[in-house]
Design a protein around this motif. Structure first.
Motif, PDB file in Angstrom:
ATOM      1  N   ASP A  12       0.807  -1.229   0.000  1.00  0.00           N
ATOM      2  CA  ASP A  12       0.000   0.000   0.000  1.00  0.00           C
ATOM      3  C   ASP A  12       0.838   1.276   0.000  1.00  0.00           C
ATOM      4  O   ASP A  12       0.332   2.338  -0.393  1.00  0.00           O
ATOM      5  CB  ASP A  12      -0.951   0.004   1.209  1.00  0.00           C
ATOM      6  CG  ASP A  12      -2.133  -0.930   0.989  1.00  0.00           C
ATOM      7  OD1 ASP A  12      -2.306  -1.407  -0.159  1.00  0.00           O
ATOM      8  OD2 ASP A  12      -2.867  -1.189   1.954  1.00  0.00           O
ATOM      9  N   ALA A  13       2.105   1.173   0.446  1.00  0.00           N
ATOM     10  CA  ALA A  13       2.946   2.374   0.385  1.00  0.00           C
ATOM     11  C   ALA A  13       3.094   2.833  -1.073  1.00  0.00           C
ATOM     12  O   ALA A  13       3.039   4.040  -1.368  1.00  0.00           O
ATOM     13  CB  ALA A  13       4.306   2.102   1.005  1.00  0.00           C
ATOM     14  N   ALA A  14       3.246   1.868  -1.964  1.00  0.00           N
ATOM     15  CA  ALA A  14       3.352   2.210  -3.395  1.00  0.00           C
ATOM     16  C   ALA A  14       2.039   2.791  -3.907  1.00  0.00           C
ATOM     17  O   ALA A  14       2.024   3.718  -4.732  1.00  0.00           O
ATOM     18  CB  ALA A  14       3.737   0.970  -4.193  1.00  0.00           C
ATOM     19  N   PHE A  19      -0.912   7.653  -5.792  1.00  0.00           N
ATOM     20  CA  PHE A  19      -2.239   8.267  -5.682  1.00  0.00           C
ATOM     21  C   PHE A  19      -2.198   9.727  -6.128  1.00  0.00           C
ATOM     22  O   PHE A  19      -1.350  10.499  -5.701  1.00  0.00           O
ATOM     23  CB  PHE A  19      -2.732   8.185  -4.235  1.00  0.00           C
ATOM     24  CG  PHE A  19      -4.139   8.670  -4.034  1.00  0.00           C
ATOM     25  CD1 PHE A  19      -5.214   7.858  -4.351  1.00  0.00           C
ATOM     26  CD2 PHE A  19      -4.392   9.942  -3.540  1.00  0.00           C
ATOM     27  CE1 PHE A  19      -6.519   8.309  -4.172  1.00  0.00           C
ATOM     28  CE2 PHE A  19      -5.675  10.399  -3.353  1.00  0.00           C
ATOM     29  CZ  PHE A  19      -6.747   9.579  -3.672  1.00  0.00           C
ATOM     30  N   ARG A  20      -3.138  10.083  -6.978  1.00  0.00           N
ATOM     31  CA  ARG A  20      -3.226  11.466  -7.467  1.00  0.00           C
ATOM     32  C   ARG A  20      -4.643  11.980  -7.240  1.00  0.00           C
ATOM     33  O   ARG A  20      -5.611  11.357  -7.650  1.00  0.00           O
ATOM     34  CB  ARG A  20      -2.908  11.536  -8.969  1.00  0.00           C
ATOM     35  CG  ARG A  20      -1.489  11.102  -9.330  1.00  0.00           C
ATOM     36  CD  ARG A  20      -0.471  12.150  -8.890  1.00  0.00           C
ATOM     37  NE  ARG A  20       0.902  11.746  -9.181  1.00  0.00           N
ATOM     38  CZ  ARG A  20       1.673  11.050  -8.355  1.00  0.00           C
ATOM     39  NH1 ARG A  20       1.211  10.679  -7.171  1.00  0.00           N
ATOM     40  NH2 ARG A  20       2.902  10.716  -8.701  1.00  0.00           N
ATOM     41  N   CYS A  21      -4.723  13.143  -6.582  1.00  0.00           N
ATOM     42  CA  CYS A  21      -6.037  13.731  -6.337  1.00  0.00           C
ATOM     43  C   CYS A  21      -6.073  15.214  -6.678  1.00  0.00           C
ATOM     44  O   CYS A  21      -7.133  15.838  -6.625  1.00  0.00           O
ATOM     45  CB  CYS A  21      -6.456  13.528  -4.880  1.00  0.00           C
ATOM     46  SG  CYS A  21      -5.336  14.320  -3.706  1.00  0.00           S
ATOM     47  N   TRP A  34       0.764  15.432   1.395  1.00  0.00           N
ATOM     48  CA  TRP A  34       0.631  14.834   2.735  1.00  0.00           C
ATOM     49  C   TRP A  34       0.445  13.327   2.612  1.00  0.00           C
ATOM     50  O   TRP A  34       1.038  12.552   3.361  1.00  0.00           O
ATOM     51  CB  TRP A  34      -0.549  15.471   3.468  1.00  0.00           C
ATOM     52  CG  TRP A  34      -0.675  15.037   4.905  1.00  0.00           C
ATOM     53  CD1 TRP A  34      -0.059  15.589   5.982  1.00  0.00           C
ATOM     54  CD2 TRP A  34      -1.476  13.956   5.410  1.00  0.00           C
ATOM     55  NE1 TRP A  34      -0.405  14.912   7.123  1.00  0.00           N
ATOM     56  CE2 TRP A  34      -1.276  13.911   6.807  1.00  0.00           C
ATOM     57  CE3 TRP A  34      -2.323  13.014   4.825  1.00  0.00           C
ATOM     58  CZ2 TRP A  34      -1.906  12.959   7.628  1.00  0.00           C
ATOM     59  CZ3 TRP A  34      -2.950  12.072   5.637  1.00  0.00           C
ATOM     60  CH2 TRP A  34      -2.746  12.057   7.012  1.00  0.00           C
ATOM     61  N   ILE A  35      -0.368  12.902   1.650  1.00  0.00           N
ATOM     62  CA  ILE A  35      -0.588  11.459   1.448  1.00  0.00           C
ATOM     63  C   ILE A  35       0.721  10.777   1.046  1.00  0.00           C
ATOM     64  O   ILE A  35       1.040   9.684   1.520  1.00  0.00           O
ATOM     65  CB  ILE A  35      -1.696  11.237   0.386  1.00  0.00           C
ATOM     66  CG1 ILE A  35      -3.054  11.655   0.980  1.00  0.00           C
ATOM     67  CG2 ILE A  35      -1.721   9.793  -0.093  1.00  0.00           C
ATOM     68  CD1 ILE A  35      -4.164  11.765  -0.050  1.00  0.00           C
ATOM     69  N   HIS A  36       1.486  11.440   0.194  1.00  0.00           N
ATOM     70  CA  HIS A  36       2.730  10.826  -0.279  1.00  0.00           C
ATOM     71  C   HIS A  36       3.802  10.769   0.808  1.00  0.00           C
ATOM     72  O   HIS A  36       4.558   9.797   0.879  1.00  0.00           O
ATOM     73  CB  HIS A  36       3.278  11.607  -1.472  1.00  0.00           C
ATOM     74  CG  HIS A  36       2.423  11.484  -2.694  1.00  0.00           C
ATOM     75  ND1 HIS A  36       2.555  12.312  -3.790  1.00  0.00           N
ATOM     76  CD2 HIS A  36       1.395  10.643  -2.999  1.00  0.00           C
ATOM     77  CE1 HIS A  36       1.660  11.988  -4.708  1.00  0.00           C
ATOM     78  NE2 HIS A  36       0.941  10.975  -4.243  1.00  0.00           N
ATOM     79  N   GLY A  62     -12.584  -1.933  -7.542  1.00  0.00           N
ATOM     80  CA  GLY A  62     -11.863  -2.949  -8.307  1.00  0.00           C
ATOM     81  C   GLY A  62     -10.399  -2.907  -7.920  1.00  0.00           C
ATOM     82  O   GLY A  62     -10.062  -2.945  -6.738  1.00  0.00           O
ATOM     83  N   ASP A  63      -9.528  -2.785  -8.913  1.00  0.00           N
ATOM     84  CA  ASP A  63      -8.093  -2.722  -8.623  1.00  0.00           C
ATOM     85  C   ASP A  63      -7.616  -1.291  -8.391  1.00  0.00           C
ATOM     86  O   ASP A  63      -6.453  -1.078  -8.040  1.00  0.00           O
ATOM     87  CB  ASP A  63      -7.295  -3.319  -9.796  1.00  0.00           C
ATOM     88  CG  ASP A  63      -7.504  -4.823  -9.897  1.00  0.00           C
ATOM     89  OD1 ASP A  63      -7.814  -5.439  -8.860  1.00  0.00           O
ATOM     90  OD2 ASP A  63      -7.374  -5.365 -11.003  1.00  0.00           O
ATOM     91  N   ALA A  64      -8.494  -0.333  -8.617  1.00  0.00           N
ATOM     92  CA  ALA A  64      -8.085   1.072  -8.508  1.00  0.00           C
ATOM     93  C   ALA A  64      -8.265   1.584  -7.078  1.00  0.00           C
ATOM     94  O   ALA A  64      -9.155   1.145  -6.347  1.00  0.00           O
ATOM     95  CB  ALA A  64      -8.921   1.919  -9.462  1.00  0.00           C
ATOM     96  N   THR A  65      -7.410   2.526  -6.704  1.00  0.00           N
ATOM     97  CA  THR A  65      -7.588   3.218  -5.424  1.00  0.00           C
ATOM     98  C   THR A  65      -8.471   4.436  -5.693  1.00  0.00           C
ATOM     99  O   THR A  65      -8.052   5.391  -6.346  1.00  0.00           O
ATOM    100  CB  THR A  65      -6.240   3.665  -4.848  1.00  0.00           C
ATOM    101  OG1 THR A  65      -5.381   2.521  -4.747  1.00  0.00           O
ATOM    102  CG2 THR A  65      -6.416   4.294  -3.477  1.00  0.00           C
ATOM    103  N   ALA A  66      -9.691   4.378  -5.201  1.00  0.00           N
ATOM    104  CA  ALA A  66     -10.657   5.438  -5.489  1.00  0.00           C
ATOM    105  C   ALA A  66     -10.509   6.624  -4.554  1.00  0.00           C
ATOM    106  O   ALA A  66     -10.805   7.761  -4.924  1.00  0.00           O
ATOM    107  CB  ALA A  66     -12.078   4.878  -5.399  1.00  0.00           C
ATOM    108  N   ALA A  67     -10.062   6.361  -3.331  1.00  0.00           N
ATOM    109  CA  ALA A  67      -9.944   7.451  -2.352  1.00  0.00           C
ATOM    110  C   ALA A  67      -9.029   7.019  -1.215  1.00  0.00           C
ATOM    111  O   ALA A  67      -8.819   5.825  -0.989  1.00  0.00           O
ATOM    112  CB  ALA A  67     -11.315   7.825  -1.790  1.00  0.00           C
ATOM    113  N   ILE A  68      -8.507   8.014  -0.539  1.00  0.00           N
ATOM    114  CA  ILE A  68      -7.753   7.807   0.702  1.00  0.00           C
ATOM    115  C   ILE A  68      -8.519   8.517   1.816  1.00  0.00           C
ATOM    116  O   ILE A  68      -8.885   9.692   1.668  1.00  0.00           O
ATOM    117  CB  ILE A  68      -6.325   8.401   0.603  1.00  0.00           C
ATOM    118  CG1 ILE A  68      -5.554   7.798  -0.579  1.00  0.00           C
ATOM    119  CG2 ILE A  68      -5.579   8.215   1.929  1.00  0.00           C
ATOM    120  CD1 ILE A  68      -5.226   6.333  -0.451  1.00  0.00           C
TER     121      ILE A  68
END
Lengths: 156, 237
Positions: A12-14, A19-21, A34-36, A62-68
């Motif tokens: 999950d660190a990767a 992650f881009r928002c 901050w997330i990075h 699915g396989d995508a990270t939708a939110a943090i």
């Protein structure tokens, strides 16, 4: 969509690194940075993390990270409940109500956890109109100025 | 934000119940209990082999207000303060603080060390205590002040608050060298007959968390902000 705790062993660190928002607004850049760079340290900062019940989670589509989503007990103001440190929706999930779905998923989960009260609170940048609209939709309100942010408060 | 030490002892409660007199701590607790205002203890069961440190018992500092109001026969206000004191004594943050005190405390624990070791539990308890006290303040019958002792001159200490206001207060006959620079909270109480009593208590300034996304320490909502919060959503501007 599915919400689950951050798991370093699952790579999950990767996921956080990728992650881009941010669409380019400085306050969105700050959250992305901050997330990075800080989120894992925040979640593992003992003994604060233990007392404040910090949690760092990923919303998967699915396989995508939708939110943090990162939260802890409210400790910065004299309210009781959950403090949303970050709720960041991925760039490719910011339209078609998918941000709202991620919010609802997170809040549904928060209703099930141990907590000292039913307030929701967090700091939102004064220029973050999209977050203001989203939070207002769910009954939050701006309660107090906080430098270049505002304290927003909602309820479970 | 300067926060008062949120705990008290039965010795301090006895001093507030009978200023200048001699009341045993256990008698003070009994007096409170007999009036239906028992002091809820902040304590934990000591772990085996560590019994000696488990004998220190603390109470919410709001019990000081309960004792003062009881002495002044202001029973409704005392009951309101007692409700808050009991709630705070049972708060999760109080348990974290009590566990640390049992393990590492003593008669004069260092707030900064305690707060760091408990992950901010002391700050949380002190914030909630200050908040409750802010709501109760119109009924407490005291004027409050918080600041740092900027100077000690003879029998007078000058306390400077965060907005630069100064309050001179008398010091004890043998002032400690630790007074200078100390953070304190001060309650000024007018007693019958024109006398005034000044109650000085230890305070601390919590450290901000370096990992916070938006920096800054804790704060209390102002009455106007709390009022905004209680408005129906449809009426929010």
């Amino acid at each position: 969509m599915n919400l689950r705790p951050f798991d370093a062993a699952a790579g999950d660190a990767a996921r956080l690194d990728q992650f881009r928002c941010s669409t380019g607004a400085p306050f969105e850049d700050d959250v992305e940075a901050w997330i990075h760079t800080d989120a894992v340290g925040w979640a593992n900062d003992l003994p604060r993390a233990r007392f404040q019940r910090r949690m760092l989670t990923l919303v998967e589509d699915g396989d995508a990270t939708a939110a943090i989503v990162a939260w802890q007990d409210i400790t910065r103001v004299d309210l009781e409940g959950i403090w949303l440190e970050v709720l960041a929706v991925a760039l490719d999930h910011q339209h078609g109500r998918r941000g709202q779905v991620a919010y609802e998923l997170a809040v549904d989960h928060l209703r099930t956890i141990e907590r000292d009260g039913d307030h929701l609170a967090g700091l939102v940048h004064v220029d973050n109109e999209r977050s203001h609209r989203l939070l207002a939709t769910f009954g939050w309100r701006s309660v107090a100025p906080w430098d270049d942010h505002e304290l927003w408060v909602g309820s479970l | 934000m300067i926060l008062a030490w949120p705990l008290t002892t039965s010795t301090e409660l006895a001093q507030v119940l009978r200023p200048g007199g001699h009341l045993r701590p256990d008698s003070a607790l009994r007096s409170l209990r007999d009036k239906g205002l028992p002091a809820e203890a902040i304590t934990v069961v000591p772990r085996s082999g560590r019994g000696a440190h488990g004998k220190v018992v603390w109470y919410s500092s709001l019990m000081i207000d309960v004792a003062r109001l009881l002495r002044n026969e202001r029973f409704d206000a005392a009951r309101a303060a007692h409700t808050e004191a009991t709630r705070l004594a049972g708060h999760r943050s109080a348990r974290f603080v009590a566990e640390w005190l049992v393990e590492h405390g003593g008669p004069d624990p260092d707030p900064a060390v305690l707060d760091e070791a408990t992950g901010g539990a002391l700050t949380r308890l002190a914030t909630l205590t200050a908040s409750a006290r802010q709501r109760l303040l119109p009924r407490l019958g005291v004027a409050t002040f918080a600041g740092r002792v900027a100077d000690v001159s003879g029998r007078v200490a000058f306390v400077l608050d965060e907005e630069g206001l100064s309050l001179p207060i008398p010091t004890p006959s043998e002032p400690s060298t630790g007074w200078s620079g100390a953070l304190v909270t001060i309650d000024t109480e007018d007693l019958p007959g024109g006398a005034t009593t000044i109650w000085v208590r230890a305070a601390f300034d919590p450290e901000a968390d370096p990992n916070e996304r938006v920096p800054g320490g804790p704060r209390l909502l102002t009455p106007a902000e709390s009022e905004r919060l209680s408005r129906p959503v449809t009426a929010a501007s």
